[in-house]
Design a protein around this motif. Structure first.
Motif, PDB file in Angstrom:
ATOM      1  N   SER A  49       4.491   4.350   4.837  1.00 21.74           N
ATOM      2  CA  SER A  49       5.359   3.169   4.764  1.00 21.74           C
ATOM      3  C   SER A  49       4.677   1.950   5.378  1.00 21.74           C
ATOM      4  O   SER A  49       4.761   0.832   4.847  1.00 21.74           O
ATOM      5  N   LEU A  50       3.974   2.148   6.499  1.00 24.54           N
ATOM      6  CA  LEU A  50       3.279   1.031   7.141  1.00 24.54           C
ATOM      7  C   LEU A  50       2.139   0.511   6.271  1.00 24.54           C
ATOM      8  O   LEU A  50       1.934  -0.698   6.147  1.00 24.54           O
ATOM      9  N   LYS A  51       1.408   1.418   5.622  1.00 21.23           N
ATOM     10  CA  LYS A  51       0.329   0.988   4.740  1.00 21.23           C
ATOM     11  C   LYS A  51       0.864   0.217   3.541  1.00 21.23           C
ATOM     12  O   LYS A  51       0.292  -0.788   3.111  1.00 21.23           O
ATOM     13  N   THR A  52       2.011   0.690   2.991  1.00 21.55           N
ATOM     14  CA  THR A  52       2.616  -0.014   1.866  1.00 21.55           C
ATOM     15  C   THR A  52       3.055  -1.417   2.270  1.00 21.55           C
ATOM     16  O   THR A  52       2.861  -2.394   1.532  1.00 21.55           O
ATOM     17  N   LEU A  53       3.639  -1.534   3.449  1.00 23.11           N
ATOM     18  CA  LEU A  53       4.074  -2.840   3.925  1.00 23.11           C
ATOM     19  C   LEU A  53       2.884  -3.766   4.185  1.00 23.11           C
ATOM     20  O   LEU A  53       2.933  -4.958   3.857  1.00 23.11           O
ATOM     21  N   MET A  54       1.832  -3.239   4.734  1.00 27.01           N
ATOM     22  CA  MET A  54       0.652  -4.068   5.007  1.00 27.01           C
ATOM     23  C   MET A  54       0.000  -4.535   3.719  1.00 27.01           C
ATOM     24  O   MET A  54      -0.462  -5.682   3.624  1.00 27.01           O
ATOM     25  N   ASP A  55      -0.014  -3.670   2.700  1.00 25.82           N
ATOM     26  CA  ASP A  55      -0.572  -4.089   1.414  1.00 25.82           C
ATOM     27  C   ASP A  55       0.278  -5.170   0.772  1.00 25.82           C
ATOM     28  O   ASP A  55      -0.247  -6.084   0.119  1.00 25.82           O
ATOM     29  N   ALA A  56       1.598  -5.076   0.952  1.00 23.92           N
ATOM     30  CA  ALA A  56       2.496  -6.060   0.347  1.00 23.92           C
ATOM     31  C   ALA A  56       2.422  -7.402   1.065  1.00 23.92           C
ATOM     32  O   ALA A  56       2.556  -8.463   0.450  1.00 23.92           O
ATOM     33  N   MET A  57       2.208  -7.392   2.390  1.00 25.02           N
ATOM     34  CA  MET A  57       2.201  -8.629   3.165  1.00 25.02           C
ATOM     35  C   MET A  57       0.799  -9.194   3.377  1.00 25.02           C
ATOM     36  O   MET A  57       0.641 -10.256   3.991  1.00 25.02           O
TER      37      MET A  57
END
Length: 309
Positions: A49-57
């Motif tokens: 989840s953290l990796k997905t959020l970092m990729d999105a932001m």
């Protein structure tokens, strides 16, 4: 009582809150070992989840393109020195107060722990005055010699002389006695007559170890610029710069400022030469145009008139 105002979702606030929760969960899980399969599953889900959020932001925010680094005063010196740069290089540290020369008293700020402190408020204007002298000498096609015979300042004088091109020279090993006062025997009569042996300005970074050079410059009427420490008599130099003569960083700053001033003087001389060359070419073109106009206006006589006496 229910509010009639519609609920507006804030995805950015939610994303930051989710990111903070993910980071907190990762930090809590990192403190203890993963004992069960559920702990391992939760850890993988949180990391995903953290990796997905970092990729999105990652498309938002700024990108760092440069990093701060300490300025290399040897290869990239500054045009003008500052009090903070001199202070950081240790230019204000003198010798023991018991070794202070009485004639150095106007340049001394005081003493601390038995060491003389040099007043940098005098150093900076005297450095700028010396830079003006170097600029003027270089602008008049003068030869400048940098002298620094210690091993730690030998690269400093080499770089400083390289910035002046054909007008810069350096002495990094040892000043040979008689270089100026006995030049006829050292270089030969033909060399002295055909080349310029006596420099127009000498800059010394360690004057105490080169007293022979100072004496020969005085006998040959060559102006001198030197770093003068608290144990040196400033009167032995024509343009003294009170500073710590044992600090390589101070020598880099002072030699860099003086060499850049000399390079500016060379640029001024080249620009003036180019301007004079263009002015001469323009005047010559105007003269040729006037000559052509006079030739076309002059009436041409016939052969009979030419031989009519």
């Amino acid at each position: 009582m229910h509010s009639l105002r519609p609920r507006l979702s804030n995805p950015v606030r939610f994303s930051f809150k989710f990111c903070k929760n993910c980071t907190r969960q990762l930090s809590q899980q990192a403190q203890g070992p993963l004992e069960t399969e559920n702990d391992w599953t939760d850890f993988q889900q949180t990391r995903t989840s953290l990796k997905t959020l970092m990729d999105a932001m990652s498309q938002y925010g700024s990108t760092q393109t440069s990093q701060w680094s300490l300025r290399d005063s040897l290869h990239r010196p500054t045009k003008d020195a500052t009090l903070s740069a001199l202070l950081a290089s240790g230019a204000h540290f003198g010798h023991a107060s018991s070794r202070m020369n009485p004639n150095f008293l106007p340049y001394a700020y005081g003493t601390r722990a038995g060491i003389t402190l040099i007043d940098l408020d005098h150093t900076l204007p005297l450095l700028r005055r010396a830079a003006k002298v170097v600029r003027a000498v270089a602008a008049n096609d003068g030869q400048i010699v940098f002298i620094g015979t210690r091993a730690d300042i030998r690269p400093v004088v080499q770089k400083a002389a390289q910035r002046l091109g054909t007008q810069g020279f350096h002495v990094g090993d040892r000043w040979l006695p008689g270089t100026l006062t006995n030049k006829w025997q050292m270089f030969g009569h033909e060399t002295v007559r055909s080349k310029r042996i006596v420099p127009d300005l000498v800059i010394l970074l360690n004057p105490i170890q080169n007293m022979n050079a100072l004496q020969e410059c005085a006998l040959s009427n060559v102006p001198t610029i030197a770093i003068v420490d608290s144990n040196v008599d400033p009167r032995i130099v024509m343009y003294p710069i009170p500073a710590n003569d044992e600090s390589p960083q101070t020598a880099e700053i002072i030699a860099g400022v003086l060499s850049i001033a000399g390079r500016e003087g060379i640029a001024i001389r080249e620009a003036e030469t180019q301007r004079m060359r263009m002015a001469v070419d323009s005047a010559w073109e105007d003269f040729n145009k006037m000559q052509v106009m006079q030739d076309t206006r002059q009436p041409q006589r016939s052969d009979a008139e030419a031989f009519d006496y």
